[in-house]
Every structure is written in C-alpha cells, then in structure tokens.
Enzyme design. Structure first.
Site, PDB file in Angstrom:
ATOM      1  N   THR A 119       0.765  -1.233  -0.111  1.00 56.24           N
ATOM      2  CA  THR A 119       0.096   0.022  -0.005  1.00 56.24           C
ATOM      3  C   THR A 119       0.898   1.165   0.003  1.00 56.24           C
ATOM      4  O   THR A 119       2.141   1.346   0.357  1.00 56.24           O
ATOM      5  CB  THR A 119      -0.871  -0.027   1.246  1.00 56.24           C
ATOM      6  OG1 THR A 119      -0.063  -0.041   2.282  1.00 56.24           O
ATOM      7  CG2 THR A 119      -1.875  -1.272   1.238  1.00 56.24           C
TER       8      THR A 119
ATOM      9  N   GLY B 122       1.231   4.055   1.560  1.00 53.56           N
ATOM     10  CA  GLY B 122       1.925   4.864   2.732  1.00 53.56           C
ATOM     11  C   GLY B 122       2.888   3.756   3.481  1.00 53.56           C
ATOM     12  O   GLY B 122       4.005   3.883   3.922  1.00 53.56           O
ATOM     13  N   CYS B 123       2.576   2.458   3.829  1.00 54.95           N
ATOM     14  CA  CYS B 123       3.257   1.431   4.198  1.00 54.95           C
ATOM     15  C   CYS B 123       4.424   0.992   3.086  1.00 54.95           C
ATOM     16  O   CYS B 123       5.532   0.953   3.843  1.00 54.95           O
ATOM     17  CB  CYS B 123       2.455   0.146   4.210  1.00 54.95           C
ATOM     18  SG  CYS B 123       1.029   0.456   5.068  1.00 54.95           S
ATOM     19  N   SER B 124       4.528   1.224   1.902  1.00 48.59           N
ATOM     20  CA  SER B 124       5.587   1.024   1.091  1.00 48.59           C
ATOM     21  C   SER B 124       6.372   2.311   0.949  1.00 48.59           C
ATOM     22  O   SER B 124       7.644   1.941   0.781  1.00 48.59           O
ATOM     23  CB  SER B 124       5.152   0.437   0.042  1.00 48.59           C
ATOM     24  OG  SER B 124       4.689  -0.794  -0.272  1.00 48.59           O
TER      25      SER B 124
ATOM     26  N   LEU C 216       7.787   1.218   5.912  1.00 49.69           N
ATOM     27  CA  LEU C 216       8.923   0.359   5.837  1.00 49.69           C
ATOM     28  C   LEU C 216      10.127   0.740   5.425  1.00 49.69           C
ATOM     29  O   LEU C 216      11.070   0.561   6.014  1.00 49.69           O
ATOM     30  CB  LEU C 216       8.334  -0.936   4.731  1.00 49.69           C
ATOM     31  CG  LEU C 216       9.489  -1.722   4.605  1.00 49.69           C
ATOM     32  CD1 LEU C 216       9.747  -2.630   5.801  1.00 49.69           C
ATOM     33  CD2 LEU C 216       8.846  -2.767   3.541  1.00 49.69           C
TER      34      LEU C 216
END
Length: 166
Positions: free
Chosen positions: A58, A60-62, A66
């Site tokens: 996703t 924001g996560c990628s 992370l």
C-alpha cells in the site's frame, strides 16, 4: 482503547504465519511454503521491535513506513535489538513478496502475517479487517513500548520514534 500496555508480558500464544527467506527462493516469483512462527517462544529471550502496517504494497506502508526501518536497521540493531519484524493482515506469501520487492534478505526484517488479524484484534489494534499501524518493543518477553497511531500519519510507529525509545 488498547488492552496492551507497557509492562505487560507478551502473551504466550502469539503465533504468526510466514515464509522463511531462503537464497534459492530470493526471486520475487519463487514461493516458499508458509510456516507458523511462534513469536512467544522465539522472542522470549530477545529484544524485539515489531511494527504493524495496514497492508503490504500500500502507498503509505511501502513509500513511508517500511523504508524507515530498512534505512535505520543498523542503528536499531546497534541498540541491542535481536529481531525486527513487520506484521500486516496480508497472507504469508504476500508478506514474503513484499520483503523481496524491498530487497530485504535473510532475517534482517521478518515479514509476518497476522492471519485474520488475530494478534491485532486481541489488543483492539485492528482497523476493520486490517491491522492498524502500531509499534511495539518487547524486551525478554516484556512490553517496554507500545503505541498505536492516533491518525493516518506515521509518527509513534516510525523507525525514528522506535529508535528514540530503545
């Protein structure tokens, strides 16, 4: 409301699913077989940073969450951390592919699946069917930091925030 607090012991029944990284299956299209990862047992005598994201791959996560952990990994490990792990509601194959897509090798960061968000729901840290965004520091079975993001930003669960608490 969180049922997880600083000073609590990590429950004895924390089990995730994951695909162990192996050199012969390091290509993103090569799939290993999911296995159970008994975090309660594996982390009993270790210092652990566990962070959670709503979903692998996703934006924001990628793009924001992370990468901070990848960039700060050596600093985090230098603070005596034995294990860094990320958890999401995605299945073990997706989590494995996410690690490979981000060129994380070996067990530098464990990519764990919180199947059916069982772990996150236990503490009220799920967002519907997805895991919420949070970070936990566990030191030899005791929770020494546990914060869930109050909004959509990445603040209390960022690598920088966790590093400041180590």
């Amino acid at each position: 409301m969180s049922l997880l607090k600083t000073g609590d012991a990590l429950p004895s029944d924390v089990v995730f699913s994951y695909v162990p990284w192996t050199e012969d299956k390091e290509d993103i299209t090569a799939c290993g077989m999911p296995q159970e990862y008994n975090a309660s047992k594996e982390w009993a005598d270790k210092k652990v940073v566990l962070f959670s994201v709503p979903g692998a791959f996703t934006p924001g996560c990628s793009a924001r969450h992370l990468p901070g952990y990848i960039e700060k990994l050596s600093e985090i490990k230098a603070k005596g951390v034995d294990v860094v792990a990320v958890v999401a509601y995605n299945d073990a194959w997706v989590m494995s592919a996410w690690g490979k897509a981000n060129k994380v090798k070996g067990d530098d960061i464990l990519f764990l699946s919180d199947s059916e968000t069982a772990f996150s729901k236990k503490f009220g840290w799920a967002q519907g069917e997805r895991t919420a965004r949070y970070a936990i520091i566990i030191d030899h079975g005791k929770i020494v930091y546990a914060e869930k993001e109050p909004a959509r930003d990445i603040t209390v669960s960022s690598a920088e925030a966790v590093l400041a608490k180590l």
